[in-house]
Design a protein around this motif. Structure first.
Motif, short mmCIF file in Angstrom:
data_model
loop_
_atom_site.label_atom_id
_atom_site.label_comp_id
_atom_site.label_asym_id
_atom_site.label_seq_id
_atom_site.Cartn_x
_atom_site.Cartn_y
_atom_site.Cartn_z
N PRO A 115 -6.52 -1.86 -3.57
CA PRO A 115 -6.33 -2.70 -2.52
C PRO A 115 -6.97 -4.45 -3.14
CG PRO A 115 -7.56 -0.94 -1.69
CD PRO A 115 -7.31 -0.73 -3.15
N TYR A 162 -2.90 2.64 -6.11
CA TYR A 162 -3.00 1.31 -5.49
C TYR A 162 -4.35 1.05 -5.53
CZ TYR A 162 -2.95 -1.80 -1.66
OH TYR A 162 -3.39 -3.08 -0.76
N ASP A 220 1.00 -1.03 0.00
CA ASP A 220 -0.04 0.01 -0.11
C ASP A 220 0.78 1.26 -0.04
OD1 ASP A 220 1.03 -0.37 2.40
OD2 ASP A 220 -0.97 -0.05 3.43
#
Length: 333
Positions: free
Chosen positions: A251, A249, A232
């Motif tokens: 997840p 990013y 992250d």
């Protein structure tokens, strides 16, 4: 004599505002000066569970971008979390223990713990260390290069690899179908079940001057396909429309790079993505790419379906090990 690793250098720095001069990139490579800060299109995010659209989505992204993010890929979050945990814990081991896995350039293999794999024409160094080891096929695995600590390292990597094999098949099938080929065509041209899968853990320590340094310099991957687990802490950038842009990013997503061998096989229809890694001032950044490549002795060149008098071969046909040697040593292909 062992190379001094960047993690060790970072721990010894007395100033929070300077880095050794060999890590300062030339001006036209410095991320502080070359990162595009304006609005930019986002890298495609593809849902692997959307079976009606996945082939077209992967093919389109591979032509236009050479990179995409894959969600609903089927790897449990716990499996990825364990892969990340054991990798992170390896880099937290005492330096002396990590050095017991040091890469030996005399062996002809890149497996092991090290830093700076590519030659740099300006004598500059990258702000990062790595651990390389093969995870597939079983005949290529040297468990002597797999950390013994943490004790669950081997189990975590083997479990992750099981899932990765199926994902690689789906990606290659989609890429083949997107070119109008049979689903198995590209995998067959890359060695079938003997394709190599080489895991790398990239470790980028906190860097006092992230505006001046790079974790990995601009490059395209030698591989056919690279499947990457990010952390992250952002830092991956790609070159798009002659601008360096940040990758968001997402997840749980895997980041998929199209590598040189797919570009070669498709005679340029698919694009090998030019990318680099930046570093962070406050946090260590880690990523887990797996490079999926032909076996060393496999000969790779443009497929005959994509070569004609009107569209001649854009790339030479050669053994993968020879292509790798030339690229790593900055020699003409």
């Amino acid at each position: 004599m062992a190379q001094v690793k960047v993690q060790a250098i970072a721990s010894m720095l007395h100033s929070k505002d300077t880095i050794p001069p060999e890590f300062v990139r030339v001006e036209d490579e410095q991320p502080g000066a070359t990162t595009y800060r304006g609005p930019a299109p986002a890298v495609p995010v593809i849902d692997l569970a959307d079976t009606d659209r996945v082939v077209d989505a992967i093919a389109d992204a591979s032509r236009e971008w050479g990179i995409f993010q894959l969600v609903n890929h089927g790897i449990p979050a716990a499996v990825i979390g364990e892969l990340q945990r054991v990798g992170r814990e390896f880099f937290e081991l005492p330096q002396e223990e990590k050095e017991s896995y040091a890469a030996d350039p005399r062996s002809g293999s890149i497996e092991g713990y090290g830093t700076q794999i590519q030659k740099d024409p300006n004598g500059k160094k990258a702000w990062g260390d790595y651990l390389f080891h093969n995870v597939w096929p079983p005949s290529r695995i040297n468990h002597g290069m797999w950390p013994r600590q943490p004790s669950s390292y081997r189990e975590a990597n083997e479990e992750y690899t099981k899932y990765l094999l199926g994902i690689l098949d789906k990606i290659l099938d989609s890429l083949s179908l997107g070119l109008g080929l049979e689903g198995s065509a590209l995998k067959k041209a890359l060695g079938g079940e003997e394709m190599d899968m080489l895991l790398k853990i990239n470790y980028y320590p906190p860097c006092p001057r992230p505006d001046l340094a790079l974790g990995v310099v601009a490059h395209s991957d030698l591989s056919a396909v690279t499947i990457l687990v990010p952390s992250d802490v952002p830092g991956l950038q790609i070159s798009k429309d002659d601008r360096w842009i940040d990758i968001d990013y997402v997840p749980g997503a895997l980041i998929i790079h199209i590598g040189d061998q797919i570009e070669i096989l498709s005679n340029g229809k698919y694009k090998s993505v030019l990318h680099r890694a930046t570093v962070n001032k406050e946090k260590a950044r880690i990523s887990w790419p797996v490079f999926c490549s032909p076996p060393p002795e496999m000969t790779v060149g443009p497929l005959p379906q994509f070569v004609s008098d009107q569209n001649p071969a854009k790339y030479k046909t050669k053994k993968y090990k020879d292509y790798q040697y030339c690229k790593l040593n900055k020699l003409p292909q």
